[in-house]
Design an enzyme around this catalytic site. Sequence first.
Site, PDB file in Angstrom:
ATOM      1  N   SER A 125       0.838  -1.202   0.000  1.00 35.06           N
ATOM      2  CA  SER A 125       0.000   0.000   0.000  1.00 35.06           C
ATOM      3  C   SER A 125       0.867   1.243   0.000  1.00 35.06           C
ATOM      4  O   SER A 125       1.967   1.243   0.583  1.00 35.06           O
ATOM      5  CB  SER A 125      -0.869  -0.006   1.264  1.00 35.06           C
ATOM      6  OG  SER A 125      -1.490   1.236   1.447  1.00 35.06           O
ATOM      7  N   TYR A 149      -1.712  -0.968  10.871  1.00 39.84           N
ATOM      8  CA  TYR A 149      -1.995  -1.476   9.534  1.00 39.84           C
ATOM      9  C   TYR A 149      -0.800  -1.223   8.609  1.00 39.84           C
ATOM     10  O   TYR A 149      -0.308  -2.138   7.931  1.00 39.84           O
ATOM     11  CB  TYR A 149      -3.265  -0.816   8.968  1.00 39.84           C
ATOM     12  CG  TYR A 149      -3.394  -0.928   7.475  1.00 39.84           C
ATOM     13  CD1 TYR A 149      -3.701  -2.153   6.878  1.00 39.84           C
ATOM     14  CD2 TYR A 149      -3.169   0.175   6.648  1.00 39.84           C
ATOM     15  CE1 TYR A 149      -3.787  -2.260   5.503  1.00 39.84           C
ATOM     16  CE2 TYR A 149      -3.264   0.074   5.278  1.00 39.84           C
ATOM     17  CZ  TYR A 149      -3.565  -1.144   4.704  1.00 39.84           C
ATOM     18  OH  TYR A 149      -3.633  -1.244   3.344  1.00 39.84           O
ATOM     19  N   LYS A 153       2.116  -3.818   6.586  1.00 37.67           N
ATOM     20  CA  LYS A 153       2.505  -3.815   5.163  1.00 37.67           C
ATOM     21  C   LYS A 153       4.018  -3.685   5.023  1.00 37.67           C
ATOM     22  O   LYS A 153       4.646  -4.354   4.179  1.00 37.67           O
ATOM     23  CB  LYS A 153       1.777  -2.687   4.421  1.00 37.67           C
ATOM     24  CG  LYS A 153       0.270  -2.902   4.297  1.00 37.67           C
ATOM     25  CD  LYS A 153      -0.065  -4.156   3.477  1.00 37.67           C
ATOM     26  CE  LYS A 153      -1.522  -4.506   3.483  1.00 37.67           C
ATOM     27  NZ  LYS A 153      -1.836  -5.791   2.841  1.00 37.67           N
TER      28      LYS A 153
HETATM   29  C1  UD1 Z   1      -7.053   5.190   3.615  1.00 34.46           C
HETATM   30  C2  UD1 Z   1      -6.099   4.834   4.714  1.00 34.46           C
HETATM   31  C3  UD1 Z   1      -4.889   4.197   4.074  1.00 34.46           C
HETATM   32  C4  UD1 Z   1      -5.315   2.946   3.319  1.00 34.46           C
HETATM   33  C5  UD1 Z   1      -6.400   3.296   2.324  1.00 34.46           C
HETATM   34  C6  UD1 Z   1      -6.982   2.007   1.786  1.00 34.46           C
HETATM   35  C7  UD1 Z   1      -6.534   6.364   6.567  1.00 34.46           C
HETATM   36  C8  UD1 Z   1      -6.013   7.525   7.362  1.00 34.46           C
HETATM   37  N1  UD1 Z   1      -5.778   6.009   5.496  1.00 34.46           N
HETATM   38  O1  UD1 Z   1      -6.386   6.077   2.710  1.00 34.46           O
HETATM   39  O2  UD1 Z   1      -3.947   3.852   5.046  1.00 34.46           O
HETATM   40  O3  UD1 Z   1      -4.223   2.370   2.659  1.00 34.46           O
HETATM   41  O4  UD1 Z   1      -7.455   4.028   2.930  1.00 34.46           O
HETATM   42  O5  UD1 Z   1      -7.918   2.253   0.800  1.00 34.46           O
HETATM   43  O6  UD1 Z   1      -7.558   5.780   6.892  1.00 34.46           O
HETATM   44  N2  UD1 Z   1     -12.557  11.547   3.092  1.00 34.46           N
HETATM   45  C9  UD1 Z   1     -13.602  12.393   3.442  1.00 34.46           C
HETATM   46  N3  UD1 Z   1     -14.731  11.847   3.960  1.00 34.46           N
HETATM   47  C10 UD1 Z   1     -14.888  10.489   4.148  1.00 34.46           C
HETATM   48  C11 UD1 Z   1     -13.822   9.638   3.782  1.00 34.46           C
HETATM   49  C12 UD1 Z   1     -12.677  10.203   3.271  1.00 34.46           C
HETATM   50  O7  UD1 Z   1     -13.499  13.627   3.296  1.00 34.46           O
HETATM   51  O8  UD1 Z   1     -15.942  10.056   4.630  1.00 34.46           O
HETATM   52  C13 UD1 Z   1     -11.337  12.125   2.485  1.00 34.46           C
HETATM   53  C14 UD1 Z   1     -10.058  11.858   3.263  1.00 34.46           C
HETATM   54  O9  UD1 Z   1      -9.836  12.871   4.229  1.00 34.46           O
HETATM   55  C15 UD1 Z   1      -9.018  11.855   2.135  1.00 34.46           C
HETATM   56  C16 UD1 Z   1      -9.783  11.295   0.941  1.00 34.46           C
HETATM   57  O10 UD1 Z   1     -11.166  11.498   1.234  1.00 34.46           O
HETATM   58  O11 UD1 Z   1      -8.613  13.168   1.827  1.00 34.46           O
HETATM   59  C17 UD1 Z   1      -9.541   9.806   0.704  1.00 34.46           C
HETATM   60  O12 UD1 Z   1      -9.813   9.089   1.916  1.00 34.46           O
HETATM   61  P1  UD1 Z   1      -9.851   7.492   1.950  1.00 34.46           P
HETATM   62  O13 UD1 Z   1     -10.706   6.994   0.866  1.00 34.46           O
HETATM   63  O14 UD1 Z   1     -10.204   7.087   3.355  1.00 34.46           O
HETATM   64  O15 UD1 Z   1      -8.366   7.062   1.598  1.00 34.46           O
HETATM   65  P2  UD1 Z   1      -6.969   7.462   2.294  1.00 34.46           P
HETATM   66  O16 UD1 Z   1      -7.163   8.293   3.510  1.00 34.46           O
HETATM   67  O17 UD1 Z   1      -6.095   8.005   1.231  1.00 34.46           O
END
Ligand code: UD1
Length: 339
Positions: A125, A149, A153
């Site tokens: 990842s 997590y 990895k």
């Molecule tokens: C997350 C994990 C990462 C993992 C990946 C797997 C965290 C901090 N990181 O990555 O370790 O490898 O998922 O797919 O959990 N967002 C919102 N609202 C939401 C959900 C997300 O605003 O309800 C935003 C987040 O702040 C971020 C973006 O959307 O800026 C992507 O979020 P997400 O899909 O959770 O992925 P990662 O944080 O990149």
Amino acid sequence: MPTVLLTGATGYIASHTWLALQAAGFDVVGVDDFSNSSPVVLERLAELSGRAPQFERASVCNAAAISGIFARHRPQAVVHFAAFKAVGESVERPLAYYANNVGGLVAVCEAMQAHGVGRFVFSSSATVYGQPETLPIREDAPVGATNPYGATKLIGEGVLRDLGRADPAWQTACLRYFNPVGAHESGRIGEDPRGVPNNLMPYVAQVAVGRREALTVYGNDYPTPDGTGVRDYIHVMDLAEGHVAALRALFDAQGSFTVNLGTGQGYSVLDVVAAYERASGQPVPYVVAPRRAGDVAACWADPAAAAQRLGWRAQRGLDAMCADSWRWQQGNPQGYGAG
Ligand code: UD1
């Protein structure tokens, strides 16, 4: 064509990779314990591929069961997906993560060694890059875990590196995924998170389909063009095809490697919301909340190494990711739960 053992086979990314491997001519044997997936996936795979999937129900932590599967099916390579993947849960239940993600990997590698199999593709990842210092992220960027997590990895990559040093018969590929989204273009398989989705696109999909009221945007004060977090979203079928390319490279005996699987293009949370509204024709209301702990402002891949080493590049853009996610969500509003 060779037989490939797929662990975590009924999960989101593995189920799509199963189809891509079959399309490329590989024979696939799937293993899963359904700890975070549904047996309905197998029916959908049968429907999409026109043949009954070869499947064994087992935990990768059950060494005797895995050894029996090697003896029965004689795979020539393993693509190892089976793992837990929720960052927040890993902080609360670290032992479950180390046991399943590290213990499972070790058990599978032991069975491989006992049966003389050395080709291994590992689901790593982009989380291994921690807080990236420079963008785009190359494979030689510093690594570090910010949660259990991520630590599992990094340890997994380390186990494979050390195996390769001990015995050149190990040919391993560590694939560092960026943000997998979307679904198979049929809309028959897709991502079906249990409970409230942690990740952005499944949450957006559930808002669009009316299962949830509004998206919570975690922070709009990041140093990005619109203030929301930027990520490298990659279509799950592109990712699946990246695994096929990696496996082919291992069969061509090119040695072990670690590559990013991303598009090289970053999109903000609000870019994703707008694209999803276009694809679905549905409104995606949102409320802005404070930043989520542990999130980085921006993260996207330098995908050049995968292009050069594997001849693979992501083909599908954000609109296709949203359109395919929507087709799956609309046809399966309750995921696999509705059968
Ligand atoms: C997350 C994990 C990462 C993992 C990946 C797997 C965290 C901090 N990181 O990555 O370790 O490898 O998922 O797919 O959990 N967002 C919102 N609202 C939401 C959900 C997300 O605003 O309800 C935003 C987040 O702040 C971020 C973006 O959307 O800026 C992507 O979020 P997400 O899909 O959770 O992925 P990662 O944080 O990149």
